[in-house]
Design an enzyme around this catalytic site. Structure first.
Site, short mmCIF file in Angstrom:
data_model
loop_
_atom_site.label_atom_id
_atom_site.label_comp_id
_atom_site.label_asym_id
_atom_site.label_seq_id
_atom_site.Cartn_x
_atom_site.Cartn_y
_atom_site.Cartn_z
N ARG A 178 0.84 -1.20 0.00
CA ARG A 178 0.00 0.00 0.00
C ARG A 178 0.87 1.25 0.00
NH1 ARG A 178 -3.25 -3.72 2.42
NH2 ARG A 178 -5.10 -4.10 1.15
N ASP A 207 -0.20 -6.53 -3.63
CA ASP A 207 -1.61 -6.22 -3.35
C ASP A 207 -2.19 -5.47 -4.54
OD1 ASP A 207 -4.11 -5.66 -1.92
OD2 ASP A 207 -2.97 -6.21 -0.14
N HIS A 278 -6.75 -9.60 -4.00
CA HIS A 278 -5.71 -8.57 -3.79
C HIS A 278 -4.65 -8.63 -4.90
CE1 HIS A 278 -7.07 -6.92 0.03
NE2 HIS A 278 -7.33 -8.15 0.45
N ASP A 353 -6.72 -14.04 1.51
CA ASP A 353 -7.76 -13.27 2.20
C ASP A 353 -8.63 -12.50 1.22
OD1 ASP A 353 -5.45 -11.77 1.56
OD2 ASP A 353 -6.09 -10.15 2.88
N GLU A 354 -9.80 -12.17 1.67
CA GLU A 354 -10.67 -11.19 1.04
C GLU A 354 -10.70 -11.31 -0.49
OE1 GLU A 354 -10.40 -7.61 4.29
OE2 GLU A 354 -8.78 -7.70 2.83
N TRP A 420 -6.65 -13.85 11.59
CA TRP A 420 -6.74 -12.39 11.67
C TRP A 420 -8.14 -11.88 11.99
CZ3 TRP A 420 -9.32 -8.84 8.38
CH2 TRP A 420 -9.92 -9.39 7.23
N TYR A 445 -3.79 -5.31 15.24
CA TYR A 445 -3.63 -4.60 13.97
C TYR A 445 -3.15 -3.19 14.32
CZ TYR A 445 -5.35 -7.77 10.35
OH TYR A 445 -5.46 -8.80 9.44
N ASP A 447 -2.56 -0.68 12.52
CA ASP A 447 -3.16 0.48 11.83
C ASP A 447 -4.30 1.06 12.67
OD1 ASP A 447 -4.43 -1.98 11.26
OD2 ASP A 447 -5.34 -1.20 9.42
N TRP A 495 -0.57 -2.53 8.54
CA TRP A 495 -1.16 -2.23 7.22
C TRP A 495 -0.99 -0.74 6.96
CZ3 TRP A 495 -2.11 -6.40 4.50
CH2 TRP A 495 -2.45 -7.59 5.16
N THR A 496 -0.55 -0.38 5.76
CA THR A 496 -0.03 0.97 5.58
C THR A 496 -0.89 1.90 4.71
OG1 THR A 496 1.36 0.19 3.75
CG2 THR A 496 2.36 0.24 5.95
N GLU A 497 -2.18 1.58 4.56
CA GLU A 497 -3.00 2.47 3.72
C GLU A 497 -2.87 3.94 4.16
OE1 GLU A 497 -4.06 -0.42 4.96
OE2 GLU A 497 -5.54 -1.39 3.66
C1 ACM Z 1 -6.28 -8.93 6.16
O1 ACM Z 1 -6.31 -8.08 7.05
N1 ACM Z 1 -6.96 -8.77 5.04
C2 ACM Z 1 -5.51 -10.13 6.32
#
Ligand code: ACM
Length: 580
Positions: A178, A207, A278, A353-354, A420, A445, A447, A495-497
């Site tokens: 990110r 990602d 992703h 994930d996702e 997670w 997390y 972030d 997580w660096t958004e």
């Molecule tokens: C995640 O936070 N999508 C692993």
């Protein structure tokens, strides 16, 4: 700059002496009944490095030697000696990792007397962890890169420290997709992790917003996939844009350097290549990887905002072959034996994930694939992807790890899980005999915001204070001792958004990573019985070390003016996080 951090703290708290301020807390610290004089490091002190400990001697000269200005020359026998030694028997001493009933390869004993400072480790990794303790005993100036005074004698109190980690996996995940962290920054994080006795850097390399690792056979992954033309500033609902290109990637030699630098610190780097979701950056570079019968993948670009892209990989043989090619290069760059005795280098993270399934639902090709493979639905396709790479990695002597969605549709036999979304995935995996790394978003997390106050920069998620992280328990209480053995450990995820530069990463990561390090290393009691006040007292000394290391942490009194981000929209979630 550091003095104002002590605002509001009692003078007594500042009198914390280094030997009781070790962080993470060791298993046992003893002082001789007579008190003892301790050990003095000076111009004459030499290092006797027994076979296998040469790397630790190198590290001591490069770090403690630089900070003190002392030569720490090679030295054999006699007084005024820093002795580094591997004593495999230390691995078998009681009080180590749960279940194993042993100290494990990272067990060490540090003993300082008037003549010799001995660091014995069950392996080189143990000696290295002991060397971290030595640096803490020397005081905060030992964390600088050059001497700040003419002082030529450094006192170590007369102590014996006996220590071993609770968990085998003590990690930090850094999202370099990110916002990219250039190589130099990764090496710095490895130094900071080493100072906290952490041993796994999970690098989130790919990602929707960027591909960060050079793959020789697919040059467009980095030519096109490693940069985006602009970037959302703040949460995705923010109207602000950073109207300039953002990007960067690690060349294969950069990766080799990172892995070797980590290995010298007995840290494993676990690469993550996220599939099948992703993946928009990869599809933007190679449009044939996407669901071409659903959307025009040739028009895709590397994503410039945050969230979960619906542009996922197509479940084709071509996609499998492409990623086998990627993983072939990844395996060569991240060797399984990078950190021999105390590492987790056999693991390769495949994300998982996702992965939104709507394109697969609309894709005639994906639907035909489901029928052809005899799968029940789109979840089956996801687990088909994961199983393919589980088998593929196992055949090459490696172990797959993925986010807990990989449980959906059936977990591949050898897979481990990064839990997670709470404890749930980890509990299910452990009960089924799979290994687990606990990293629930509700707890670790980083972030997520550190305070409820209005000055918290770009506030995201739940309030997770330093104390909250300190009270995180990686082993769910519902697991039996047998099941609990599958909890390899824990990691904090960065997580660096909304972390657009290294200072923002520092702010979100520290001091909370110090609490996570203690949770992962130390033999702490159940959360309700943890000595938070004692931890915070030791943190008073630890902030001095972080200052010397140049870490832009969040001060306990709140963000400094330049750490605030007024007017940049976040997405705070009110109330406490749901139960794990
Ligand atoms: C995640 O936070 N999508 C692993």
């Amino acid at each position: 700059m550091s003095d104002d951090l002590t605002d509001g703290m009692a003078a007594d708290d500042m009198a914390v002496v280094p030997e009781v301020a070790l962080l993470p807390a060791p298993r046992r610290v003893t002082v001789p009944p007579s008190g003892g004089v301790g050990f003095v490091l000076d111009e004459e002190t030499g290092i006797e490095a027994e076979p296998g400990t040469e790397g630790v001697a190198r590290w001591l000269r490069a770090s403690v030697g630089a900070a003190t200005g002392l030569p720490l020359a090679p030295h054999r026998s006699g007084p005024n000696r820093l002795l580094l030694r591997i004593l495999p028997g230390l691995a078998a001493e009681p009080g180590g990792a749960p279940g194993a009933g042993i100290g494990g390869p990272e067990a060490y004993r540090l003993r300082a007397d008037g003549q010799v400072l001995a660091i014995d480790g069950a392996s080189a990794a143990g000696v290295f962890r002991g060397a971290q303790t030595l640096r803490q005993l020397l005081g905060p100036d030992a964390f600088r890169r050059a001497p700040v005074s003419a002082r030529r004698a450094w006192h170590v109190p007369a102590v014996t420290v006996e220590d071993a980690p609770r968990f085998r996996w003590r990690g930090m995940m850094l999202d370099v997709a990110r916002h990219f962290t250039p190589k130099e920054g990764v090496l710095r994080h490895l130094d900071l992790m080493a100072a906290h006795k952490l041993n796994v850097l999970h690098l989130h390399l790919t990602d929707d917003q960027g591909w960060r690792i050079e793959i020789k056979r697919y040059p467009k992954l980095t030519e096109l996939g490693s940069w985006r033309s602009r970037t959302k500033f703040g949460h995705r609902a923010s109207p602000l844009w950073e109207e300039k290109p953002h990007g960067g990637y690690y060349t294969q030699d950069d990766i080799r350097e990172i892995v070797a630098y980590a290995a010298e610190r007995h840290i494993s780097v676990v690469p993550e290549i996220d599939i099948p979701g992703h993946s928009q950056a990869a599809i933007a570079a190679y449009p044939e990887l996407g669901n071409t019968d659903v959307i025009d993948t040739t028009s895709l670009t590397v994503w410039d905002t945050w969230g979960i892209s619906h542009n996922v990989l197509a479940p084709t043989d071509n996609t499998l072959r492409f990623y086998e090619g990627v993983f072939e290069e990844v395996l060569e760059l991240f060797p399984a034996d990078a950190v021999p005795s105390a590492g987790c280098s056999e693991f390769v993270h495949i994300g998982g994930d996702e992965c939104p399934k709507d394109q697969w639902r609309r894709s005639p090709a994906a639907q035909a694939r489901i029928r052809e493979l005899g799968l029940a639905d789109e979840d089956g396709l996801q687990s088909w992807f994961v199983r393919h790479f589980d088998t593929w990695l196992a055949a090459r002597g490696r172990r797959l790890i993925g986010w807990d969605e990989i449980l959906e549709g059936g977990l591949a036999p050898g897979a481990a899980v990064s839990s997670w979304r709470g404890y749930g995935g980890g509990v299910a995996a452990a009960r089924a005999g799979h290994d687990v790394v606990m990293c629930p978003e509700q707890q670790v997390y980083l972030d997520h915001r550190q305070d409820a106050g209005p000055d918290e920069p770009v506030p995201i998620g739940y309030v997770r204070t330093l104390g909250d992280v300190y009270r995180f328990e990686p082993v769910p209480p519902e697991l039996t001792p047998e099941e609990a053995r599958h909890v390899l450990g824990t990691q904090a995820n960065v997580w660096t958004e909304v972390m657009e530069d290294p200072a923002r990463v520092d702010y979100q990561t520290y001091p909370r990573l110090a609490a996570l390090a203690e949770v992962a290393w130390s033999a702490l009691p159940a959360p309700a019985d943890r000595d938070l006040a004692g931890f915070e007292r030791r943190m008073t000394a630890h902030y001095r070390r972080l200052d010397a290391l140049g870490v832009a942490y969040r001060p306990p009194t709140g963000p400094r003016p330049w750490q605030r981000r007024p007017g940049v929209l976040g997405r705070p979630i009110e109330g406490p996080p749901p139960a794990l």
